[in-house]
Scaffold this active site. Structure first.
Site, PDB file in Angstrom:
ATOM      1  N   ASN A 111     -52.476 101.758  19.008  1.00 47.42           N
ATOM      2  CA  ASN A 111     -51.987 101.106  18.063  1.00 47.42           C
ATOM      3  C   ASN A 111     -50.932 101.222  17.090  1.00 47.42           C
ATOM      4  OD1 ASN A 111     -50.802  98.911  16.889  1.00 47.42           O
ATOM      5  ND2 ASN A 111     -52.336  97.940  15.715  1.00 47.42           N
ATOM      6  N   LYS A 128     -52.074 104.295  14.922  1.00 50.97           N
ATOM      7  CA  LYS A 128     -52.987 103.517  13.937  1.00 50.97           C
ATOM      8  C   LYS A 128     -54.364 104.375  13.849  1.00 50.97           C
ATOM      9  CE  LYS A 128     -54.046  98.799  12.006  1.00 50.97           C
ATOM     10  NZ  LYS A 128     -53.853  97.429  12.382  1.00 50.97           N
ATOM     11  N   GLU A 147     -59.924  95.290  17.005  1.00 58.01           N
ATOM     12  CA  GLU A 147     -59.219  96.605  17.173  1.00 58.01           C
ATOM     13  C   GLU A 147     -59.541  97.678  17.527  1.00 58.01           C
ATOM     14  OE1 GLU A 147     -56.110  95.067  13.729  1.00 58.01           O
ATOM     15  OE2 GLU A 147     -55.167  97.240  14.930  1.00 58.01           O
ATOM     16  N   ASN A 198     -49.926  92.735  11.005  1.00 57.28           N
ATOM     17  CA  ASN A 198     -49.844  90.910  11.543  1.00 57.28           C
ATOM     18  C   ASN A 198     -51.091  90.812  10.408  1.00 57.28           C
ATOM     19  OD1 ASN A 198     -49.194  90.454  14.856  1.00 57.28           O
ATOM     20  ND2 ASN A 198     -48.025  92.246  13.584  1.00 57.28           N
TER      21      ASN A 198
END
Ligand code: ING
Length: 304
Positions: A111, A128, A147, A198
């Site tokens: 990410n 990330k 994720e 998000n």
């Protein structure tokens, strides 16, 4: 005190639906960039995973279906127009996207966010570190947050970059909730931290906190800005995306911790602010002068 001024924009994006192709979405990003430029901005921050819907909300078993959400090259065929439009206007930008890369013979998925300068050159990359959610399908949830399944742990740490006439750091979404993110960037001299997010309003493991999502969103970033004397430019993907409500609240936060500009709605919206990077000194030369006041020797658990 000399000023180092620039106009920045948090380019909030409304929902990107699963059926929206990249061409349509990139068209929206370019429209936001053009409006920001028209209003004087030379730096634009787009959200996390700005090119696609927030696909970690879905349990996707088919490898090819999953891979379709990642970019194998940025700039690339789907994003070249954005890079060209920005360079033509002399606007730098931050872009969040899903990165698929082969490293040492292995496919890695991150990410990711990149920092692109006013000439269209990628001058910074971040992957990330704090991946929230879970790794396996949990059908009890109204939506997934996979994720930990779809992304590898970011392997670049928290770098800072010479850009915008100062020192710039990046992070992504959940990173902003961890004080360590801002402190590491602050210790490395970040004067401005760009981030996209998000953030679903509903948090299945603690639904009683749903009403606090907007408060927690700003709380962690205002604290990070203040304790490290840096500007924060934060851009949401917002609105009802694939049936899931995402909060907005895109904003620009001064080193004092004050929100100096904030989104009014949940759609595509340019949030503009005048930044003077020199204002970081109001904090860094005084209350949070790390060299004078900080006591790392007493922070054992933090550095263990
Ligand atoms: N999203 C969320 C975030 O950290 C989350 C996950 C939502 C955590 C609500 C806590 C509360 O903003 C991402 N993408 O990290």
């Amino acid at each position: 005190m000399t000023a180092r001024r620039l106009v920045v924009a948090a380019a909030q994006l409304g929902p990107v639906q699963p059926e929206d192709g990249r061409e349509r979405t990139v068209g929206r990003l370019i429209a936001l960039l053009r409006e920001a430029h028209r209003r004087g901005a030379t730096f634009v921050v787009f959200p996390e995973l700005a090119l696609t819907t927030f696909f970690p909300r879905r349990f996707i078993e088919d490898e090819r279906e999953l891979d379709a959400f990642y970019e194998s090259s940025v700039p690339g065929p789907d994003t070249r127009e954005l890079f060209e439009a920005a360079a033509a206007l002399g606007v730098a930008f931050y872009l969040g996207f899903a990165e698929r890369v082969e490293e040492a013979g292995h496919v890695r998925r991150f990410n990711t966010s990149i920092l692109v300068d006013e000439r269209g050159a990628v001058v910074g990359r971040y992957r990330k570190v704090h991946l929230p959610g879970h790794a396996d399908h949990e059908p009890w949830r109204p939506f997934q947050h996979l994720e930990k399944r779809y992304f590898d742990h970011g392997n670049l740490g928290f770098p800072v970059f010479d850009a915008l006439g100062g020192t710039v750091g990046m992070c992504l979404c959940n990173d902003r909730r961890w004080p360590e993110t801002f402190r590491v960037l602050g210790l490395r001299g970040a004067e401005l931290v760009a981030l996209g997010y998000n953030t679903p309003r509903h948090y299945p493991l603690a639904p009683e906190h749903d009403r606090l999502q907007d408060f927690h969103n700003h709380l962690c970033m205002q604290a990070g800005a203040y304790a490290n004397g840096c500007w924060v430019v934060a851009s949401a993907k917002a609105g009802i995306e694939d049936g899931c409500e995402l909060i907005g609240g895109s904003c620009v936060i001064a080193p004092t911790g004050e929100i100096v500009a904030q989104a009014q709605g949940l759609g595509d919206e340019v949030v503009l602010a005048d930044v003077d990077l020199e204002r970081c000194r109001e904090i860094r030369d005084n209350i949070f002068d790390f060299a004078t006041h900080r006591r790392p020797g007493d922070y054992g658990p933090l550095s263990d």
